[in-house]
Design a protein around this motif. Structure first.
Motif, mmCIF file in Angstrom:
data_model
loop_
_atom_site.group_PDB
_atom_site.id
_atom_site.type_symbol
_atom_site.label_atom_id
_atom_site.label_comp_id
_atom_site.label_asym_id
_atom_site.label_seq_id
_atom_site.Cartn_x
_atom_site.Cartn_y
_atom_site.Cartn_z
ATOM 1 N N ALA A 125 7.407 4.543 10.645
ATOM 2 C CA ALA A 125 7.933 3.233 10.261
ATOM 3 C C ALA A 125 7.730 2.195 11.357
ATOM 4 O O ALA A 125 7.595 1.002 11.076
ATOM 5 C CB ALA A 125 9.412 3.345 9.919
ATOM 6 N N LEU A 126 7.681 2.627 12.610
ATOM 7 C CA LEU A 126 7.493 1.708 13.724
ATOM 8 C C LEU A 126 6.268 0.832 13.530
ATOM 9 O O LEU A 126 6.289 -0.362 13.837
ATOM 10 C CB LEU A 126 7.356 2.512 15.023
ATOM 11 N N PHE A 127 5.198 1.394 12.974
ATOM 12 C CA PHE A 127 3.927 0.678 12.876
ATOM 13 C C PHE A 127 3.779 -0.096 11.566
ATOM 14 O O PHE A 127 2.740 -0.682 11.308
ATOM 15 C CB PHE A 127 2.774 1.664 13.044
ATOM 16 N N GLN A 128 4.823 -0.103 10.760
ATOM 17 C CA GLN A 128 4.793 -0.869 9.515
ATOM 18 C C GLN A 128 5.595 -2.157 9.613
ATOM 19 O O GLN A 128 5.605 -2.961 8.686
ATOM 20 C CB GLN A 128 5.346 -0.010 8.371
ATOM 21 N N ASP A 150 -3.276 16.645 -0.717
ATOM 22 C CA ASP A 150 -1.988 17.082 -1.246
ATOM 23 C C ASP A 150 -0.809 16.469 -0.491
ATOM 24 O O ASP A 150 0.261 17.052 -0.403
ATOM 25 C CB ASP A 150 -1.880 18.607 -1.241
ATOM 26 N N MET A 151 -1.023 15.269 0.021
ATOM 27 C CA MET A 151 0.051 14.559 0.710
ATOM 28 C C MET A 151 0.780 13.649 -0.268
ATOM 29 O O MET A 151 0.173 13.051 -1.160
ATOM 30 C CB MET A 151 -0.533 13.723 1.850
ATOM 31 N N ASP A 152 2.096 13.549 -0.105
ATOM 32 C CA ASP A 152 2.862 12.545 -0.855
ATOM 33 C C ASP A 152 2.551 11.181 -0.260
ATOM 34 O O ASP A 152 2.902 10.898 0.890
ATOM 35 C CB ASP A 152 4.363 12.833 -0.758
ATOM 36 N N TYR A 153 1.880 10.341 -1.044
ATOM 37 C CA TYR A 153 1.388 9.074 -0.496
ATOM 38 C C TYR A 153 1.394 7.999 -1.566
ATOM 39 O O TYR A 153 0.804 8.176 -2.634
ATOM 40 C CB TYR A 153 -0.030 9.276 0.053
ATOM 41 N N ARG A 154 2.081 6.925 -1.313
ATOM 42 C CA ARG A 154 2.166 5.786 -2.226
ATOM 43 C C ARG A 154 2.553 6.203 -3.645
ATOM 44 O O ARG A 154 2.010 5.718 -4.629
ATOM 45 C CB ARG A 154 0.862 5.006 -2.227
ATOM 46 N N GLY A 155 3.469 7.160 -3.723
ATOM 47 C CA GLY A 155 4.044 7.513 -5.014
ATOM 48 C C GLY A 155 3.385 8.648 -5.759
ATOM 49 O O GLY A 155 3.779 8.944 -6.891
ATOM 50 N N ARG A 156 2.391 9.314 -5.147
ATOM 51 C CA ARG A 156 1.784 10.458 -5.829
ATOM 52 C C ARG A 156 1.162 11.400 -4.813
ATOM 53 O O ARG A 156 1.128 11.112 -3.619
ATOM 54 C CB ARG A 156 0.717 10.000 -6.822
ATOM 55 N N LYS A 157 0.672 12.546 -5.299
ATOM 56 C CA LYS A 157 -0.028 13.505 -4.454
ATOM 57 C C LYS A 157 -1.503 13.121 -4.353
ATOM 58 O O LYS A 157 -2.138 12.767 -5.351
ATOM 59 C CB LYS A 157 0.077 14.915 -5.032
ATOM 60 N N THR A 158 -2.049 13.193 -3.160
ATOM 61 C CA THR A 158 -3.476 12.924 -2.983
ATOM 62 C C THR A 158 -4.288 14.153 -3.367
ATOM 63 O O THR A 158 -3.821 15.291 -3.237
ATOM 64 C CB THR A 158 -3.784 12.548 -1.532
ATOM 65 N N ASP A 159 -5.509 13.930 -3.842
ATOM 66 C CA ASP A 159 -6.391 15.034 -4.255
ATOM 67 C C ASP A 159 -7.772 14.817 -3.655
ATOM 68 O O ASP A 159 -8.517 13.939 -4.074
ATOM 69 C CB ASP A 159 -6.478 15.092 -5.784
ATOM 70 N N TRP A 174 -8.436 9.689 5.497
ATOM 71 C CA TRP A 174 -8.439 8.274 5.853
ATOM 72 C C TRP A 174 -7.178 7.972 6.660
ATOM 73 O O TRP A 174 -6.324 8.832 6.833
ATOM 74 C CB TRP A 174 -8.603 7.339 4.652
ATOM 75 N N THR A 175 -7.089 6.776 7.146
ATOM 76 C CA THR A 175 -6.044 6.428 8.109
ATOM 77 C C THR A 175 -4.774 5.959 7.410
ATOM 78 O O THR A 175 -4.819 5.143 6.498
ATOM 79 C CB THR A 175 -6.547 5.324 9.055
ATOM 80 N N LYS A 176 -3.642 6.464 7.885
ATOM 81 C CA LYS A 176 -2.336 6.067 7.372
ATOM 82 C C LYS A 176 -1.579 5.169 8.347
ATOM 83 O O LYS A 176 -0.855 4.265 7.941
ATOM 84 C CB LYS A 176 -1.499 7.311 7.076
ATOM 85 N N LYS A 177 -1.763 5.400 9.634
ATOM 86 C CA LYS A 177 -1.007 4.673 10.647
ATOM 87 C C LYS A 177 -1.226 3.166 10.511
ATOM 88 O O LYS A 177 -2.347 2.722 10.274
ATOM 89 C CB LYS A 177 -1.436 5.132 12.039
ATOM 90 N N GLY A 224 4.904 1.423 1.745
ATOM 91 C CA GLY A 224 5.920 1.194 0.733
ATOM 92 C C GLY A 224 5.363 0.640 -0.561
ATOM 93 O O GLY A 224 6.024 0.672 -1.602
ATOM 94 N N ASP A 225 4.126 0.126 -0.532
ATOM 95 C CA ASP A 225 3.500 -0.429 -1.727
ATOM 96 C C ASP A 225 2.665 0.638 -2.425
ATOM 97 O O ASP A 225 1.992 1.447 -1.791
ATOM 98 C CB ASP A 225 2.587 -1.602 -1.354
ATOM 99 N N ALA A 226 2.677 0.614 -3.757
ATOM 100 C CA ALA A 226 1.890 1.571 -4.530
ATOM 101 C C ALA A 226 0.400 1.299 -4.408
ATOM 102 O O ALA A 226 -0.422 2.210 -4.520
ATOM 103 C CB ALA A 226 2.309 1.535 -5.999
ATOM 104 N N VAL A 227 0.055 0.052 -4.203
ATOM 105 C CA VAL A 227 -1.350 -0.323 -3.999
ATOM 106 C C VAL A 227 -1.451 -1.080 -2.687
ATOM 107 O O VAL A 227 -0.470 -1.560 -2.141
ATOM 108 C CB VAL A 227 -1.903 -1.183 -5.159
ATOM 109 N N VAL A 228 -2.672 -1.200 -2.201
ATOM 110 C CA VAL A 228 -2.922 -1.799 -0.900
ATOM 111 C C VAL A 228 -2.729 -3.312 -0.955
ATOM 112 O O VAL A 228 -3.187 -3.976 -1.889
ATOM 113 C CB VAL A 228 -4.352 -1.469 -0.439
ATOM 114 N N SER A 229 -2.048 -3.836 0.054
ATOM 115 C CA SER A 229 -1.926 -5.280 0.181
ATOM 116 C C SER A 229 -3.175 -5.847 0.837
ATOM 117 O O SER A 229 -3.718 -5.264 1.769
ATOM 118 C CB SER A 229 -0.704 -5.635 1.031
ATOM 119 N N ARG A 230 -3.637 -6.977 0.342
ATOM 120 C CA ARG A 230 -4.774 -7.658 0.962
ATOM 121 C C ARG A 230 -4.313 -8.772 1.897
ATOM 122 O O ARG A 230 -5.135 -9.444 2.509
ATOM 123 C CB ARG A 230 -5.694 -8.232 -0.116
ATOM 124 N N ASP A 231 -3.023 -8.949 2.012
ATOM 125 C CA ASP A 231 -2.458 -9.961 2.904
ATOM 126 C C ASP A 231 -1.448 -9.277 3.815
ATOM 127 O O ASP A 231 -0.245 -9.286 3.561
ATOM 128 C CB ASP A 231 -1.781 -11.080 2.109
#
Length: 566
Positions: free
Chosen positions: A276-279, A364-373, A400-403, A408-415
């Protein structure tokens, strides 16, 4: 996310826009914004706004572009770190997905030259230095601003100037040291000052301004993002680590500077939630952060989320962590994966250092509301019959990078406008451990600094798993800890350079992870592979330890001497 702007009023925000344009040529007697030099230095609000413009020459580390692909509007700071996105894609930590970034076309294959320079921050830094010099001279020359305010403004300008000189010296080595406001009557063909002398100047400046800057405990909310006494000490500790790579006697001085931050009565503490520190946008003034570059949704948006995140979430999948980085994260037993018998290479992400899940998106990570595949499904004939949704979105290394991403958003913010944490306690602790270990050996204070960082990550302390290390063995442990704690914060490249091992480590191809799913049983198989599909083989020529002075600067100033090998 909360919005924050560091300027003190709407008027100041308007003035900074004018000053960004009008003061570009400081020799004009009547700047285009209509304010004379005298009025700027005579009015505290105008002088403060001008200082904010000088601060803008300190770049955020998020990379060169915003989410629309446009260079930031505040010119002069080389658009982040240049047209490479982030430093880590030039190291063993990550690769770019695309082949067109200059990091992959020029730097990685060893093709950088004075006319083909990936990181050309020479002009931008000297513009900032010039403006800082002008502000310092103007305020010192009989400015009627009250002495307390004037003293702070001058100290902050000197702090920024020190930061900019550090960026030049660590990159180019010997650089011109200009500390007065020059005019056309001066000799502008300034000769270079030796790198170590530049570091000495920076350290002396930081010693001088530290007591003139406000202590962090006295900073008010609308002043976040401005230099403090502790920011001077933290920067000094970092700078002297680089000086120590030239002269080992500087290690003790570096440790002493970092220790001042650690003992500050502000009470800096490691944030309990590393991810959370980096968000955050900086408005909460986290007690781990010593100096951050504030973002705002108008003037300082950036595209980190867009470029770091998967296409499956609306991103660009550009910063791809390597398997080498993933392997660096220890198990929850505090051991490297090749030393822990409980590690299972067919369930590789289970029971690992918590910083892995905070830094890297994996299968298989919990990420943005679902499991990654990230898996490819094979039939009995070994043919690929299905591809995981996220693999179709092109995580070429399997990650890919998470840090730094605002997850908290289901989709990526462009701003995006997360703040850039330029100096934080996590780094200061590791700076201290490294400097103190070199100065006196792995004493109890070195272990204590390392243990604090590891404890936040919820893994056993170094005291518990590696007691009694030699000085040389502790060097390796500190390099490891820096790599996982500071990943994607633009330290890995410089750690390799400072320790003179970049030419050894940055060689050849790095790896990714393929995951295959059995169509009938659903069982997964993990296979490492050499990632060479869209990247060139890396090399680090010895000349890279100093970057080439841009040819345009060589042409303008015949007194400059080009770095060896270019």
């Amino acid at each position: 996310m909360k919005k924050i702007i560091i300027y003190t009023s709407r008027l100041a925000l308007i003035l900074i826009v004018f000053l960004t344009v009008g003061c570009e040529d400081y020799l004009n007697k009547e700047p285009l914004d209509g304010f004379s030099d005298e009025s700027v230095y005579s009015d505290e609000a105008l002088a403060t706004s001008y200082l904010m413009n000088v601060y803008n020459y300190i770049p955020r580390g998020f990379g060169a572009r915003d989410a629309t692909g446009v260079q930031p509007e505040y010119k002069g700071n080389d658009g982040g770190e240049g047209n490479v996105y982030i430093w880590d894609v030039c190291t063993d930590n990550a690769r770019n997905k695309s082949t067109w970034p200059l990091s992959q076309k020029i730097f990685v294959p060893g093709l950088m030259t004075p006319t083909n320079l990936v990181w050309n921050n020479w002009e931008g830094n000297y513009k900032g230095i010039r403006k800082a010099n002008l502000l310092i001279a103007g305020l010192e020359n009989d400015s009627p601003i009250d002495e307390a305010s004037k003293s702070r403004l001058i100290a902050e300008a000197r702090w920024v100037r020190s930061f900019l000189y550090f960026r030049l010296a660590r990159r180019f080595g010997d650089v011109p040291l200009i500390i007065t406001a020059q005019s056309f009557d001066d000799d502008l063909m300034t000769k270079q000052t030796a790198q170590l002398e530049v570091y000495d100047f920076i350290s002396a400046e930081l010693d001088a301004v530290a007591p003139l800057l406000p202590a962090a405990k006295n900073l008010s909310g609308n002043e976040y993002g401005r230099a403090t006494m502790e920011a001077a000490w933290a920067l000094q500790g970092r700078v002297l680590l680089f000086a120590a790579s030239v002269d080992a006697s500087y290690y003790a001085k570096s440790a002493a500077a970092s220790l001042k931050v650690m003992n500050s009565d502000f009470g800096y503490t490691l944030s309990p939630d590393y991810s959370a520190l980096f968000q955050t946008d900086g408005s909460e003034h986290d007690k781990e952060v010593i100096f951050e570059i504030m973002g705002d949704p108008v003037a300082k948006k950036h595209g980190w989320d867009f470029y770091a995140s998967s296409k499956a979430f609306g991103g660009h999948s550009q910063y791809l962590p390597t398997q080498e980085l993933v392997d660096e994260y220890e198990t929850i037993n505090g051991l490297p994966i090749d030393e822990d018998p409980t590690y299972n290479d067919q369930d590789p992400y289970a029971n690992r250092d918590s910083r892995l899940a905070a830094t890297v998106v994996y299968h298989d990570m919990d990420y943005r509301g679902r499991k990654t595949d990230h898996a490819r499904t094979k039939n009995t004939a070994g043919e690929i019959v299905a591809v995981g949704a996220d693999l179709q979105a092109a995580p070429y290394t399997g990650y890919w990078t998470k840090k730094f991403c605002y997850v908290g958003d289901a989709v990526v913010s462009r701003d995006c406008y997360q703040s850039w944490k330029e100096l934080r306690l996590g780094e200061v602790l590791l700076n201290y451990a490294e400097a103190q270990n070199h100065a006196v050996g792995p004493d109890a204070s070195v272990y204590a600094a390392m243990d604090a960082v590891r404890s936040r990550a919820k893994i056993p302390t170094l005291t518990a798993v590696r007691p009694g290390l030699s000085q040389e063995a502790m060097v390796e442990e500190i390099l490891h800890e820096r790599r996982v704690e500071l990943a994607f914060e633009n330290h890995r490249y410089w750690d390799l350079v400072r320790n003179k091992i970049a030419h050894i480590v940055l060689k050849g191809y790095f790896h990714g992870m393929n995951i295959f799913r059995d169509e009938d049983t659903g069982a997964l198989t993990y296979e490492r592979f050499v990632f060479n599909k869209k990247t060139k083989e890396q090399t680090f020529p010895m000349r890279y330890y100093r970057m080439p002075i841009p040819q345009g600067e060589m042409d303008k100033n015949p007194n400059l001497i080009q770095n060896e090998g270019y």
